[in-house]
Design a protein around this motif. Sequence first.
Motif, short mmCIF file in Angstrom:
data_model
loop_
_atom_site.label_atom_id
_atom_site.label_comp_id
_atom_site.label_asym_id
_atom_site.label_seq_id
_atom_site.Cartn_x
_atom_site.Cartn_y
_atom_site.Cartn_z
N SER A 124 0.84 -1.19 0.00
CA SER A 124 0.00 0.00 0.00
C SER A 124 0.88 1.25 0.00
N ILE A 125 0.61 2.17 -0.93
CA ILE A 125 1.37 3.41 -1.01
C ILE A 125 0.42 4.59 -1.03
N SER A 126 0.96 5.79 -0.90
CA SER A 126 0.14 6.99 -0.90
C SER A 126 -0.21 7.39 -2.34
N VAL A 127 -1.19 8.28 -2.45
CA VAL A 127 -1.61 8.77 -3.77
C VAL A 127 -0.47 9.53 -4.43
N SER A 128 0.28 10.32 -3.66
CA SER A 128 1.39 11.08 -4.24
C SER A 128 2.47 10.15 -4.79
N ASP A 129 2.73 9.03 -4.11
CA ASP A 129 3.69 8.05 -4.63
C ASP A 129 3.17 7.41 -5.92
N ALA A 130 1.86 7.20 -6.01
CA ALA A 130 1.28 6.61 -7.22
C ALA A 130 1.44 7.56 -8.40
N PHE A 131 1.18 8.84 -8.19
CA PHE A 131 1.35 9.81 -9.28
C PHE A 131 2.83 9.94 -9.65
N ALA A 132 3.70 9.87 -8.67
CA ALA A 132 5.14 9.93 -8.96
C ALA A 132 5.56 8.73 -9.80
N ALA A 133 4.99 7.57 -9.51
CA ALA A 133 5.31 6.37 -10.29
C ALA A 133 4.82 6.52 -11.73
N LEU A 134 3.65 7.12 -11.92
CA LEU A 134 3.13 7.33 -13.27
C LEU A 134 3.98 8.33 -14.05
N GLN A 135 4.67 9.22 -13.33
CA GLN A 135 5.54 10.20 -13.98
C GLN A 135 6.92 9.62 -14.25
N GLY A 136 7.19 8.42 -13.77
CA GLY A 136 8.46 7.76 -14.05
C GLY A 136 9.50 7.92 -12.97
N LYS A 137 9.14 8.51 -11.86
CA LYS A 137 10.10 8.67 -10.78
C LYS A 137 10.29 7.32 -10.08
N THR A 138 11.53 7.05 -9.67
CA THR A 138 11.81 5.77 -9.02
C THR A 138 12.05 5.90 -7.52
N GLU A 139 12.26 7.11 -7.05
CA GLU A 139 12.47 7.30 -5.62
C GLU A 139 11.13 7.43 -4.92
N THR A 140 11.07 6.92 -3.70
CA THR A 140 9.84 7.04 -2.92
C THR A 140 10.07 7.96 -1.74
N GLY A 141 9.02 8.29 -1.05
CA GLY A 141 9.12 9.21 0.08
C GLY A 141 9.58 8.56 1.36
N GLU A 142 9.94 7.31 1.32
CA GLU A 142 10.34 6.62 2.55
C GLU A 142 11.75 6.94 2.93
#
Length: 63
Positions: free
Chosen positions: A45-63
């Motif tokens: 389970s991830i946050s909505v902001s992480d999901a949008f970041a993944a759709l933009q191609g970012k590989t880093e997460t907020g953890e």
Amino acid sequence: MSATVQAPAGTEKPRYRWSRQTTLIVLVGLLVLACLCSIMFGVRSISVSDAFAALQGKTETGE
């Protein structure tokens, strides 16, 4: 006696054009929602902001 003028074939507007456009918009929205849910609940389970970041191609997460 009056003559009626008919439009040439193929120039008529579709009767339910707004309905087709609305249906297309709704289906695209549901597809986007399905993609987000697939990302958010796939492995963990991830946050909505992480999901949008993944759709933009970012590989880093907020953890």
